[in-house]
Design a protein around this motif. Structure first.
Motif, PDB file in Angstrom:
ATOM      1  N   GLY A 293      23.699 -42.865 130.793  1.00 57.88           N
ATOM      2  CA  GLY A 293      24.377 -42.630 129.605  1.00 57.88           C
ATOM      3  C   GLY A 293      25.690 -42.084 129.640  1.00 57.88           C
ATOM      4  O   GLY A 293      26.289 -41.888 130.634  1.00 57.88           O
ATOM      5  N   LYS A 294      26.400 -41.903 128.643  1.00 56.39           N
ATOM      6  CA  LYS A 294      27.820 -41.536 128.586  1.00 56.39           C
ATOM      7  C   LYS A 294      28.234 -41.124 126.983  1.00 56.39           C
ATOM      8  O   LYS A 294      27.416 -41.070 126.059  1.00 56.39           O
ATOM      9  CB  LYS A 294      28.848 -42.985 128.677  1.00 56.39           C
ATOM     10  CG  LYS A 294      28.449 -44.022 127.782  1.00 56.39           C
ATOM     11  CD  LYS A 294      29.440 -44.932 128.214  1.00 56.39           C
ATOM     12  CE  LYS A 294      29.039 -46.582 127.420  1.00 56.39           C
ATOM     13  NZ  LYS A 294      29.616 -47.832 127.862  1.00 56.39           N
ATOM     14  N   VAL A 295      29.530 -40.334 127.216  1.00 61.22           N
ATOM     15  CA  VAL A 295      29.962 -39.803 125.842  1.00 61.22           C
ATOM     16  C   VAL A 295      31.276 -40.573 125.558  1.00 61.22           C
ATOM     17  O   VAL A 295      32.071 -41.029 126.631  1.00 61.22           O
ATOM     18  CB  VAL A 295      30.503 -38.273 125.950  1.00 61.22           C
ATOM     19  CG1 VAL A 295      31.058 -37.785 124.807  1.00 61.22           C
ATOM     20  CG2 VAL A 295      28.916 -37.649 126.181  1.00 61.22           C
ATOM     21  N   ILE A 296      31.413 -41.222 124.599  1.00 64.21           N
ATOM     22  CA  ILE A 296      32.830 -42.072 124.261  1.00 64.21           C
ATOM     23  C   ILE A 296      33.414 -41.140 123.258  1.00 64.21           C
ATOM     24  O   ILE A 296      32.993 -40.983 122.009  1.00 64.21           O
ATOM     25  CB  ILE A 296      32.316 -43.364 123.704  1.00 64.21           C
ATOM     26  CG1 ILE A 296      31.469 -44.023 124.457  1.00 64.21           C
ATOM     27  CG2 ILE A 296      33.600 -44.151 123.327  1.00 64.21           C
ATOM     28  CD1 ILE A 296      30.403 -45.139 123.763  1.00 64.21           C
ATOM     29  N   ILE A 297      34.536 -40.627 123.740  1.00 66.25           N
ATOM     30  CA  ILE A 297      35.428 -39.762 123.026  1.00 66.25           C
ATOM     31  C   ILE A 297      36.758 -40.481 122.517  1.00 66.25           C
ATOM     32  O   ILE A 297      37.186 -41.214 123.254  1.00 66.25           O
ATOM     33  CB  ILE A 297      36.172 -38.660 123.730  1.00 66.25           C
ATOM     34  CG1 ILE A 297      34.891 -37.673 124.129  1.00 66.25           C
ATOM     35  CG2 ILE A 297      36.938 -37.690 123.090  1.00 66.25           C
ATOM     36  CD1 ILE A 297      35.190 -36.734 125.422  1.00 66.25           C
ATOM     37  N   VAL A 298      36.887 -40.581 121.102  1.00 64.65           N
ATOM     38  CA  VAL A 298      37.862 -41.524 120.552  1.00 64.65           C
ATOM     39  C   VAL A 298      38.975 -40.429 120.197  1.00 64.65           C
ATOM     40  O   VAL A 298      38.813 -39.890 118.932  1.00 64.65           O
ATOM     41  CB  VAL A 298      37.414 -42.399 119.688  1.00 64.65           C
ATOM     42  CG1 VAL A 298      38.613 -43.175 118.937  1.00 64.65           C
ATOM     43  CG2 VAL A 298      36.384 -43.253 119.833  1.00 64.65           C
ATOM     44  N   ASP A 299      39.817 -40.283 120.631  1.00 64.94           N
ATOM     45  CA  ASP A 299      40.915 -39.200 120.465  1.00 64.94           C
ATOM     46  C   ASP A 299      42.474 -39.344 121.161  1.00 64.94           C
ATOM     47  O   ASP A 299      42.450 -40.320 121.941  1.00 64.94           O
ATOM     48  CB  ASP A 299      40.354 -37.736 120.978  1.00 64.94           C
ATOM     49  CG  ASP A 299      40.205 -36.799 119.964  1.00 64.94           C
ATOM     50  OD1 ASP A 299      41.190 -36.696 118.970  1.00 64.94           O
ATOM     51  OD2 ASP A 299      39.057 -36.197 119.778  1.00 64.94           O
ATOM     52  N   ILE A 300      43.305 -38.569 120.768  1.00 66.55           N
ATOM     53  CA  ILE A 300      44.550 -38.741 121.537  1.00 66.55           C
ATOM     54  C   ILE A 300      44.591 -38.178 122.703  1.00 66.55           C
ATOM     55  O   ILE A 300      44.026 -37.018 123.034  1.00 66.55           O
ATOM     56  CB  ILE A 300      45.644 -38.203 120.570  1.00 66.55           C
ATOM     57  CG1 ILE A 300      45.732 -38.949 119.181  1.00 66.55           C
ATOM     58  CG2 ILE A 300      46.949 -37.573 121.151  1.00 66.55           C
ATOM     59  CD1 ILE A 300      46.799 -38.274 118.285  1.00 66.55           C
ATOM     60  N   GLY A 327      42.446 -23.643 115.671  1.00 67.99           N
ATOM     61  CA  GLY A 327      42.044 -23.976 117.062  1.00 67.99           C
ATOM     62  C   GLY A 327      42.254 -25.385 117.428  1.00 67.99           C
ATOM     63  O   GLY A 327      42.120 -25.534 118.665  1.00 67.99           O
ATOM     64  N   GLY A 328      42.263 -26.339 116.476  1.00 69.15           N
ATOM     65  CA  GLY A 328      42.412 -27.762 117.147  1.00 69.15           C
ATOM     66  C   GLY A 328      43.747 -27.920 117.605  1.00 69.15           C
ATOM     67  O   GLY A 328      45.100 -27.342 117.433  1.00 69.15           O
ATOM     68  N   LYS A 329      43.704 -29.158 118.426  1.00 69.54           N
ATOM     69  CA  LYS A 329      45.121 -29.577 119.100  1.00 69.54           C
ATOM     70  C   LYS A 329      44.655 -30.766 119.938  1.00 69.54           C
ATOM     71  O   LYS A 329      43.674 -31.155 120.191  1.00 69.54           O
ATOM     72  CB  LYS A 329      45.406 -28.469 120.295  1.00 69.54           C
ATOM     73  CG  LYS A 329      44.155 -28.295 121.374  1.00 69.54           C
ATOM     74  CD  LYS A 329      44.539 -27.355 122.574  1.00 69.54           C
ATOM     75  CE  LYS A 329      43.591 -27.009 123.498  1.00 69.54           C
ATOM     76  NZ  LYS A 329      44.075 -25.906 124.414  1.00 69.54           N
ATOM     77  N   GLU A 330      45.917 -31.426 120.479  1.00 71.02           N
ATOM     78  CA  GLU A 330      45.869 -32.877 120.753  1.00 71.02           C
ATOM     79  C   GLU A 330      45.956 -32.506 122.513  1.00 71.02           C
ATOM     80  O   GLU A 330      46.678 -31.405 122.650  1.00 71.02           O
ATOM     81  CB  GLU A 330      46.985 -33.698 120.559  1.00 71.02           C
ATOM     82  CG  GLU A 330      46.752 -33.897 119.007  1.00 71.02           C
ATOM     83  CD  GLU A 330      45.395 -34.531 118.452  1.00 71.02           C
ATOM     84  OE1 GLU A 330      44.795 -35.081 119.387  1.00 71.02           O
ATOM     85  OE2 GLU A 330      45.453 -34.741 117.331  1.00 71.02           O
ATOM     86  N   ARG A 331      45.376 -33.134 123.192  1.00 68.80           N
ATOM     87  CA  ARG A 331      45.286 -32.551 124.851  1.00 68.80           C
ATOM     88  C   ARG A 331      45.872 -33.714 125.609  1.00 68.80           C
ATOM     89  O   ARG A 331      45.831 -34.934 125.308  1.00 68.80           O
ATOM     90  CB  ARG A 331      43.842 -32.340 125.050  1.00 68.80           C
ATOM     91  CG  ARG A 331      43.100 -31.099 124.533  1.00 68.80           C
ATOM     92  CD  ARG A 331      41.746 -31.070 124.578  1.00 68.80           C
ATOM     93  NE  ARG A 331      41.135 -29.731 124.062  1.00 68.80           N
ATOM     94  CZ  ARG A 331      40.579 -29.753 122.883  1.00 68.80           C
ATOM     95  NH1 ARG A 331      40.602 -30.442 122.140  1.00 68.80           N
ATOM     96  NH2 ARG A 331      40.257 -28.309 122.484  1.00 68.80           N
ATOM     97  N   THR A 332      46.315 -33.272 126.827  1.00 65.82           N
ATOM     98  CA  THR A 332      46.768 -34.063 127.841  1.00 65.82           C
ATOM     99  C   THR A 332      45.726 -34.512 128.730  1.00 65.82           C
ATOM    100  O   THR A 332      44.592 -33.855 128.465  1.00 65.82           O
ATOM    101  CB  THR A 332      47.810 -33.217 128.958  1.00 65.82           C
ATOM    102  OG1 THR A 332      47.256 -32.245 129.473  1.00 65.82           O
ATOM    103  CG2 THR A 332      49.126 -32.630 128.016  1.00 65.82           C
ATOM    104  N   GLU A 333      45.676 -35.444 129.554  1.00 61.93           N
ATOM    105  CA  GLU A 333      44.598 -35.754 130.519  1.00 61.93           C
ATOM    106  C   GLU A 333      44.051 -34.497 131.440  1.00 61.93           C
ATOM    107  O   GLU A 333      43.051 -34.378 131.558  1.00 61.93           O
ATOM    108  CB  GLU A 333      44.972 -36.996 131.441  1.00 61.93           C
ATOM    109  CG  GLU A 333      43.706 -37.358 132.299  1.00 61.93           C
ATOM    110  CD  GLU A 333      44.063 -38.554 133.263  1.00 61.93           C
ATOM    111  OE1 GLU A 333      43.493 -38.813 133.865  1.00 61.93           O
ATOM    112  OE2 GLU A 333      45.123 -39.084 132.935  1.00 61.93           O
ATOM    113  N   VAL A 334      45.026 -33.764 131.686  1.00 61.78           N
ATOM    114  CA  VAL A 334      44.499 -32.527 132.602  1.00 61.78           C
ATOM    115  C   VAL A 334      43.822 -31.464 131.723  1.00 61.78           C
ATOM    116  O   VAL A 334      42.960 -31.015 132.237  1.00 61.78           O
ATOM    117  CB  VAL A 334      46.156 -31.762 133.065  1.00 61.78           C
ATOM    118  CG1 VAL A 334      45.566 -30.498 133.396  1.00 61.78           C
ATOM    119  CG2 VAL A 334      46.606 -32.647 134.077  1.00 61.78           C
ATOM    120  N   GLU A 335      44.305 -31.359 130.440  1.00 66.71           N
ATOM    121  CA  GLU A 335      43.347 -30.746 129.384  1.00 66.71           C
ATOM    122  C   GLU A 335      42.037 -31.086 129.141  1.00 66.71           C
ATOM    123  O   GLU A 335      41.009 -30.652 129.037  1.00 66.71           O
ATOM    124  CB  GLU A 335      44.125 -30.432 128.165  1.00 66.71           C
ATOM    125  CG  GLU A 335      45.638 -29.349 128.530  1.00 66.71           C
ATOM    126  CD  GLU A 335      46.511 -29.397 127.256  1.00 66.71           C
ATOM    127  OE1 GLU A 335      47.016 -28.253 127.207  1.00 66.71           O
ATOM    128  OE2 GLU A 335      46.565 -30.315 126.517  1.00 66.71           O
TER     129      GLU A 335
END
Length: 366
Positions: A293-300, A327-335
């Motif tokens: 199984g997996k989670v598919i996240i479509v985001d920036i 509280g929303g934000k766009e995240r880096t790969e590290v985040e």
């Protein structure tokens, strides 16, 4: 002149040039709002649609003759129109050609202005009108206040949050929904074209926060073997139309998510802070089979040193989240890695698709 004097002179000249360049950049940034305002006016006046309806190569007077003056008696101000078009040509939104015989200049579309067509399946016109509406621009004036005091910019500007305003104001709600719908179509197309292998192996798929089901319906249409489930709050799915191969389920993603082979979330997690995202991810983890199984996240995915076509816009979108969300934000790969790990997904990969967003494919720990 001695060598030291020459060096000092060169340093002075360099310093003057740098200062002048710095001044020029600040002037440019100061008036960068002119880009979005001119673009908004072009959408409101349907200039791209008018040029398209003429088959391209349209004169200013032809454009003006197709603009509704609004009052029913007044005619468009062609001088103002000319100045706006001159600016948009400068920005390469439209092109202009001056005939050799001295005739009137003719304007045409570019690859950019084709995204302003109202009737197109792939258009950003509703999003331009939404993001530049005075109600959505007002929170941007509260940024410094948010830094000093904390709090939500939108609430500071309007006394309530964006969802409350949308529920109270039908016109704003329509504007907001139209903006979201046009971007959903664009991202859905990018998912279907850029994530084919990832979808072929799925037996069942739950779209968490899927709204009225447009994304999952398009996926099931393209991959009929997938059992599709559209999952959102009960009052949302109760208004959703029926789709072949799609079951609508009402519920709360913070409580539980229906069991499935895979979960997809498009532009959901960026609306929430880290702790809320971890809660959602843990519920996703419980919903999918152990060991698969997996989670598919479509985001920036923000790239701090990125210089790609969408990278500047990704940074701007992060400020949009400050303006419009709690509280929303766009995240880096590290985040992203941090919240995925805490949500039960230590393995992941980022898949680029032809869009502002990326796909983060995350896999459970066991």
């Amino acid at each position: 002149m001695s060598s030291k004097e020459k060096e000092r002179q060169m340093a002075t000249l360099g310093s003057e040039e740098d200062a002048l360049q710095g001044q020029a950049e600040i002037w440019r940034f100061m008036f960068s709002f002119a880009d979005s305002m001119a673009l908004k006016s072009a959408v409101e006046l349907r200039i791209a649609d008018i040029i398209h309806s003429h088959g391209g190569a349209t004169t200013l007077s032809q454009i003006a003759s197709c603009i509704d003056g609004g009052s029913g008696t007044s005619s468009p101000d062609i001088t103002t129109l000319a100045r706006i078009m001159r600016f948009l040509v400068r920005r390469k939104i439209f092109t202009v050609r001056h005939p050799s015989d001295g005739g009137d200049p003719v304007y045409d579309l570019t690859h950019s202005s084709r995204w302003l067509l109202h009737g197109s399946e792939q258009t950003l016109a509703p999003m331009i009108l939404m993001e530049n509406h005075p109600l959505l621009m007002a929170p941007w004036h509260c940024f410094s206040q948010c830094v000093k005091e904390g709090g939500i910019a939108f609430k500071k500007a309007h006394g309530r949050e964006i969802w409350d305003l949308a529920s109270e104001n039908p016109e704003f709600n329509r504007l907001f929904n139209d903006g979201m719908a046009c971007t959903a179509k664009i991202v859905t197309g990018a998912i279907l074209s850029g994530y084919k292998e990832g979808l072929r192996s799925i037996g069942s798929l739950v779209d968490v926060g899927g709204g009225t089901g447009s994304l999952i319906s398009e996926i099931v249409k393209a991959y009929p073997h997938i059992k599709g489930f559209n999952f959102d709050l009960q009052h949302v799915v109760s208004a959703a139309p029926p789709y072949d191969g799609v079951c609508h389920i009402g519920g709360d993603m913070f409580e539980a998510i229906p069991n499935t082979d895979a979960v997809i979330m498009k532009w959901i997690l960026h609306d929430w802070g880290d702790e809320d995202c971890i809660k959602i991810l843990r519920n996703c983890r419980k919903a999918i089979p152990r060991g698969k199984g997996k989670v598919i996240i479509v985001d920036i995915v923000v790239k701090p040193d990125g210089d790609g076509a969408f990278d500047d816009t990704r940074f701007a979108f992060d400020l949009v989240m400050i303006a419009h969300c709690r509280g929303g934000k766009e995240r880096t790969e590290v985040e992203w890695k941090r919240i995925l790990e805490q949500g039960g997904f230590c393995r992941y990969k980022i898949i680029n698709i032809p869009a502002l967003t990326s796909i983060i494919e995350a896999y459970p720990d066991d």
